[in-house]
Design a protein around this motif. Structure first.
Motif, PDB file in Angstrom:
ATOM      1  N   SER A  89       0.838  -1.207   0.000  1.00 23.55           N
ATOM      2  CA  SER A  89       0.000   0.000   0.000  1.00 23.55           C
ATOM      3  C   SER A  89       0.869   1.252   0.000  1.00 23.55           C
ATOM      4  CB  SER A  89      -0.965  -0.011   1.185  1.00 23.55           C
ATOM      5  OG  SER A  89      -0.304  -0.314   2.359  1.00 23.55           O
ATOM      6  N   THR A  90       2.046   1.197   0.661  1.00 23.68           N
ATOM      7  CA  THR A  90       2.966   2.331   0.583  1.00 23.68           C
ATOM      8  C   THR A  90       3.344   2.610  -0.863  1.00 23.68           C
ATOM      9  OG1 THR A  90       3.870   1.678   2.703  1.00 23.68           O
ATOM     10  CG2 THR A  90       5.157   3.207   1.416  1.00 23.68           C
ATOM     11  N   HIS A  91       3.645   1.521  -1.582  1.00 26.40           N
ATOM     12  CA  HIS A  91       4.023   1.674  -2.984  1.00 26.40           C
ATOM     13  C   HIS A  91       2.858   2.218  -3.813  1.00 26.40           C
ATOM     14  CE1 HIS A  91       5.651   0.923  -6.872  1.00 26.40           C
ATOM     15  NE2 HIS A  91       4.654   0.116  -7.160  1.00 26.40           N
ATOM     16  N   ALA A  92       1.636   1.735  -3.536  1.00 23.94           N
ATOM     17  CA  ALA A  92       0.473   2.204  -4.303  1.00 23.94           C
ATOM     18  C   ALA A  92       0.276   3.701  -4.103  1.00 23.94           C
ATOM     19  CB  ALA A  92      -0.775   1.435  -3.878  1.00 23.94           C
ATOM     20  N   ILE A  93       0.385   4.160  -2.834  1.00 21.01           N
ATOM     21  CA  ILE A  93       0.191   5.587  -2.561  1.00 21.01           C
ATOM     22  C   ILE A  93       1.268   6.412  -3.240  1.00 21.01           C
ATOM     23  CG2 ILE A  93       0.055   7.303  -0.742  1.00 21.01           C
ATOM     24  CD1 ILE A  93      -0.877   5.075   1.106  1.00 21.01           C
TER      25      ILE A  93
ATOM     26  N   VAL B  50       9.110   4.022  -5.758  1.00 27.03           N
ATOM     27  CA  VAL B  50       7.992   4.896  -6.112  1.00 27.03           C
ATOM     28  C   VAL B  50       7.306   4.412  -7.378  1.00 27.03           C
ATOM     29  CG1 VAL B  50       7.374   7.234  -6.802  1.00 27.03           C
ATOM     30  CG2 VAL B  50       8.989   6.890  -4.965  1.00 27.03           C
ATOM     31  N   ASP B  51       8.080   4.037  -8.398  1.00 27.70           N
ATOM     32  CA  ASP B  51       7.456   3.656  -9.658  1.00 27.70           C
ATOM     33  C   ASP B  51       8.215   2.480 -10.271  1.00 27.70           C
ATOM     34  OD1 ASP B  51       5.723   3.654 -11.691  1.00 27.70           O
ATOM     35  OD2 ASP B  51       6.246   5.609 -12.515  1.00 27.70           O
TER      36      ASP B  51
ATOM     37  N   VAL C  68      16.329   8.328  -7.338  1.00 30.17           N
ATOM     38  CA  VAL C  68      17.362   7.554  -8.016  1.00 30.17           C
ATOM     39  C   VAL C  68      16.673   6.629  -9.020  1.00 30.17           C
ATOM     40  CG1 VAL C  68      19.361   6.082  -7.707  1.00 30.17           C
ATOM     41  CG2 VAL C  68      18.580   7.475  -5.820  1.00 30.17           C
ATOM     42  N   LYS C  69      17.261   6.501 -10.218  1.00 26.82           N
ATOM     43  CA  LYS C  69      16.785   5.492 -11.165  1.00 26.82           C
ATOM     44  C   LYS C  69      17.650   4.262 -11.024  1.00 26.82           C
ATOM     45  CE  LYS C  69      14.456   7.741 -14.979  1.00 26.82           C
ATOM     46  NZ  LYS C  69      14.538   8.171 -16.371  1.00 26.82           N
ATOM     47  N   VAL C  70      17.025   3.129 -10.717  1.00 31.99           N
ATOM     48  CA  VAL C  70      17.780   1.890 -10.525  1.00 31.99           C
ATOM     49  C   VAL C  70      17.490   0.965 -11.691  1.00 31.99           C
ATOM     50  CG1 VAL C  70      18.174  -0.074  -9.018  1.00 31.99           C
ATOM     51  CG2 VAL C  70      17.620   2.143  -8.043  1.00 31.99           C
ATOM     52  N   PRO C  71      18.504   0.592 -12.481  1.00 38.50           N
ATOM     53  CA  PRO C  71      18.263  -0.364 -13.569  1.00 38.50           C
ATOM     54  C   PRO C  71      18.000  -1.752 -13.013  1.00 38.50           C
ATOM     55  CG  PRO C  71      20.589   0.136 -13.391  1.00 38.50           C
ATOM     56  CD  PRO C  71      19.893   1.050 -12.435  1.00 38.50           C
ATOM     57  N   VAL C  72      17.026  -2.452 -13.602  1.00 40.76           N
ATOM     58  CA  VAL C  72      16.636  -3.779 -13.123  1.00 40.76           C
ATOM     59  C   VAL C  72      16.592  -4.721 -14.304  1.00 40.76           C
ATOM     60  CG1 VAL C  72      14.766  -5.115 -12.145  1.00 40.76           C
ATOM     61  CG2 VAL C  72      15.316  -2.909 -11.186  1.00 40.76           C
ATOM     62  N   LYS C  73      17.241  -5.895 -14.125  1.00 33.93           N
ATOM     63  CA  LYS C  73      17.277  -6.851 -15.232  1.00 33.93           C
ATOM     64  C   LYS C  73      16.201  -7.920 -15.102  1.00 33.93           C
ATOM     65  CE  LYS C  73      22.232  -6.489 -15.540  1.00 33.93           C
ATOM     66  NZ  LYS C  73      22.275  -6.139 -14.112  1.00 33.93           N
TER      67      LYS C  73
ATOM     68  N   TYR D 253      13.553   0.912 -11.868  1.00 36.74           N
ATOM     69  CA  TYR D 253      12.659   1.387 -10.819  1.00 36.74           C
ATOM     70  C   TYR D 253      13.010   2.830 -10.515  1.00 36.74           C
ATOM     71  CZ  TYR D 253      11.617  -3.461  -9.628  1.00 36.74           C
ATOM     72  OH  TYR D 253      11.233  -4.762  -9.656  1.00 36.74           O
ATOM     73  N   LEU D 254      11.999   3.615 -10.126  1.00 35.29           N
ATOM     74  CA  LEU D 254      12.252   4.944  -9.588  1.00 35.29           C
ATOM     75  C   LEU D 254      12.227   4.801  -8.066  1.00 35.29           C
ATOM     76  CD1 LEU D 254      12.720   7.778 -10.604  1.00 35.29           C
ATOM     77  CD2 LEU D 254      10.329   8.231 -10.222  1.00 35.29           C
TER      78      LEU D 254
END
Lengths: 119, 88, 171
Positions: free
Chosen positions: A92-96, C122-123, C94-99, C129-130
């Motif tokens: 849920s932390t990630h979703a927010i 975050v994303d 930070v942008k983390v590259p992921v394989k 990943y962000l």
């Protein structure tokens, strides 16, 4: 032996309560939205893990001291709740955070004057 | 020997109160959703503790349900904030 | 095989929640409802290695203690910072590259990054990943890629090629 285990259970519960409290304190005191995610994601997870393991240990200790049958159902439920929170809290932390990022909430970079504003 | 559980419950209650302050202060919608989510987690822990203090194992069932509802509620609230509609 | 396993897990969860072991009618109803749930999962095509990663389970049990240790470190870190002053943090993205391409492994890695000290995912994009990092050390820790290696050994090798498109539910 029993006393030591009971002290351990008490210590686990108090420590868990302390972590849960300081997680909320972090949410209140951190300067911007993205920093507030950190205490919400981690401190709460450890807090619930400690409190639930303390409770389970306490149930075992007390039923051993009374020489009664151990309440396996309650311990199983405690483990189930703990696992559930263990998975759902980061999710849920990630979703927010993702929703806020997509909406374009600005991160704080060290300027104490500027805070995020309500839309 | 019940004082440890009471102190832990009070600590968690204080934490829930702090999260509530953040939910009222905002400033963005997402801060409020995060605070409400944390409040829900604290509620689950508090329910389990109260069940232990009052020696009622039925409280644990409520805690399981509340943990599930808390997660689903957060996701539903976020969807509502995204689209401003409850149904597509 | 997976069907039986899913049925047993569901039955165990049902028994845990209900606490009924001796009344024949209630246990029978529980078994029937578990069978119904398994049938629904079968209709929804949820019976494959993405949704039931049985092969990864033993390695995950070795991964779990390390993860819990990381969570303890992270909580100590974040507790110190929440009681300290505001200058204790220097937040940055930070942008983390992921394989990794396996969907479950990606989820696990994102959750693990969230739970380790000073970083929150975050994303999740296609190949990176962000990540929001609180401090300089946290940024270095997430960029060196040691966690990705730990997660990557848990994935079956044949699934590295790409997400399994055949598992998509088509109406």
């Amino acid at each position: 032996m029993m006393e030591i285990l009971e002290y351990v259970a008490n210590g686990l519960m108090l420590l868990g309560g302390f972590f849960a409290f300081s997680g909320s304190l972090g949410i209140l005191r951190m300067p911007d939205f993205y920093s507030r995610l950190h205490p919400a994601g981690t401190a709460d997870t450890l807090g619930q893990l400690l409190v639930f393991s303390g409770l389970a240990l306490k149930i075992i200790v007390i039923s051993l001291a009374d020489e009664a049958a151990i309440d396996g159902l309650s311990i199983g439920k405690l483990i189930a709740i703990s696992l559930l929170l263990f998975v759902t809290t980061p999710a849920s932390t990630h979703a927010i955070s993702r929703a806020a990022h997509l909406r374009g909430v600005e991160p704080w970079t060290g300027d104490p004057e500027r805070e995020g504003t309500d839309e | 020997m019940n004082s440890v559980e009471l102190i832990t419950a009070l600590l968690i209650l204080g934490g829930a109160f702090l999260a509530l302050i953040r939910a009222v202060k905002g400033p963005t919608v997402y801060d409020r959703v995060l605070a409400v989510n944390v409040f829900g987690t604290k509620t689950v822990i508090l329910l389990a503790l109260l069940g232990y203090i009052g020696n009622r194992s039925g409280f644990l069932d409520i805690a399981v349900l509340y943990a599930l509802v808390n997660f689903l509620g957060t996701v539903a609230l976020l969807r509502f904030v995204e689209s401003r509609r409850f149904f597509q | 095989m997976r069907t039986i396993l899913l049925f047993l897990v569901l039955l165990g969860f049902w028994l845990l929640l209900s606490g009924q072991f001796d009344k024949a009618f209630l246990v029978g109803s529980g078994i029937v409802s578990c069978l119904l749930a398994v049938y629904c999962c079968h209709r929804l095509k949820l019976m494959n290695e993405i949704y039931q990663p049985v092969e990864s389970l033993p390695r995950f049990l070795f991964y779990l203690p390390w993860l819990i240790w990381q969570i303890i470190l992270a909580s100590l870190d974040v507790t110190l910072r929440s009681w300290g002053t505001a200058s204790a943090i220097q937040p940055r993205f930070v942008k983390v590259p992921v394989k990794i391409r396996h969907p479950l492994a990606q989820t696990l890695l994102a959750n693990s990054i969230t739970l380790t000290p000073g970083t929150v995912t975050v994303d999740v994009e296609e190949d990176h990943y962000l990540v929001h990092a609180l401090t300089d050390d946290a940024e270095k820790g997430v960029l060196d890629g040691s966690m990705e290696k730990r997660v990557a050994v848990m994935v079956p090798a044949s699934k590295e090629a790409g997400p399994d498109q055949s598992s998509e539910v088509t109406p």
